[in-house]
Design a protein around this motif. Structure first.
Motif, short mmCIF file in Angstrom:
data_model
loop_
_atom_site.label_atom_id
_atom_site.label_comp_id
_atom_site.label_asym_id
_atom_site.label_seq_id
_atom_site.Cartn_x
_atom_site.Cartn_y
_atom_site.Cartn_z
N GLY A 171 8.74 -0.64 0.10
CA GLY A 171 8.88 0.77 0.71
C GLY A 171 8.08 1.87 -0.12
O GLY A 171 8.81 2.97 0.33
N LEU A 172 7.47 1.50 -1.19
CA LEU A 172 7.27 2.84 -2.09
C LEU A 172 5.64 3.01 -2.07
O LEU A 172 5.22 3.53 -3.13
N GLU A 173 4.71 2.59 -1.06
CA GLU A 173 3.59 3.18 -1.20
C GLU A 173 3.15 4.21 -1.46
O GLU A 173 2.47 4.59 -2.01
N LYS A 174 4.13 5.25 -0.84
CA LYS A 174 3.80 6.55 -1.03
C LYS A 174 3.97 7.19 -2.33
O LYS A 174 3.95 8.45 -2.72
N LYS A 175 4.68 6.32 -3.34
CA LYS A 175 5.07 6.79 -4.44
C LYS A 175 4.36 6.00 -5.68
O LYS A 175 4.97 6.25 -6.65
#
Length: 248
Positions: A131-135
């Motif tokens: 869940g960290l593709e945006k980070k």
């Protein structure tokens, strides 16, 4: 082969003669592919040693360790290093991220250390799994503790290992953040990536953490002394209380 890990007559001792200490005794257990197993026991019961032997970080004194069908006893040190790099992932209580690298660069690090050029799509997929593709472009100092641990999990997943091992992965996190991390691990097992099943083996001392697993193995004095299937935190706590009471 349906087992991700199989331990056969596993034993581990340290030292020799009168000073020898036995950490594990005749461990027999199979961990199926696509399962989530927690390992628990009193302090000094051998749970961390079991995890290290099962993950091929330490060689047993006797017995066999098979990971995804490979008997690690037949591997040289060089072969063992290469095997660990490709077939196992390990997550520690400390996040162990390099502060100067972005999340994406930290995740890609195991591939670079293996002498290969990271495939960006694979790295991004590993970050998406937690869940960290945006980070991806954030450095560790810009991430919360829970996010840093999720980056560490993505780093362990990037080589698509047969097994993900975790040693007290929530130990440095608060309760809410720890629960979020466990939900990530649970989802990895329940909703595997396209390339196959994810198997998680986790050491913990917390009954609430263990309740996220499919199965809990209990150790005492280096021996496997029981298990719980579909555990609840109450059942795990009761079993741990029993293990803590000395027998006459």
């Amino acid at each position: 082969m349906d087992d991700a890990v199989r331990l056969e007559s596993l034993a581990k001792s340290y030292g020799s003669g009168d000073s020898a200490v036995t950490a594990l005794r005749d461990i027999q257990v199979s961990l199926p592919k696509g399962s989530f197993t927690a390992v628990m026991g009193p302090s000094g019961s051998g749970k961390s040693t079991l995890l290290q032997c099962a993950a091929a970080l330490d060689r047993p004194s006797s017995g066999r360790v098979l990971i995804d069908g490979t008997d690690i006893a037949g591997l040289s040190e060089t072969q063992l290093t290469e095997f660990r790099r490709e077939s196992t992932g390990f997550v520690f209580q400390a996040f162990n991220l390099l502060p100067s690298l972005t999340a994406e660069q930290n995740v890609a690090l195991p591939v670079r250390l293996a002498g290969r050029k990271p495939d960006r799509r694979t790295v991004q997929q590993a970050l998406a799994q937690v869940g960290l593709e945006k980070k991806a472009g954030s450095r560790p100092s810009q991430l919360s503790g829970g996010q840093q641990q999720r980056v560490a999990i993505a780093r362990a997943l990037v080589t698509r290992p047969a097994v993900l091992f975790a040693d007290e992965p929530t130990g440095a996190l608060d309760l809410t953040t720890g629960r979020e991390l466990l939900e990530v691990l649970r989802k990895l097992v329940d909703s595997p990536a396209d390339d196959g099943l994810t198997t998680v083996v986790m050491v913990t001392h917390d009954p609430n953490v263990a309740s996220f697993a499919d199965r809990v193995l209990f150790l005492a004095d280096g021996s496997l002394v029981g298990e719980l299937i579909s555990p609840t935190s109450e059942a795990v706590a009761a079993r741990m209380t029993e293990l803590a009471v000395p027998t006459c």
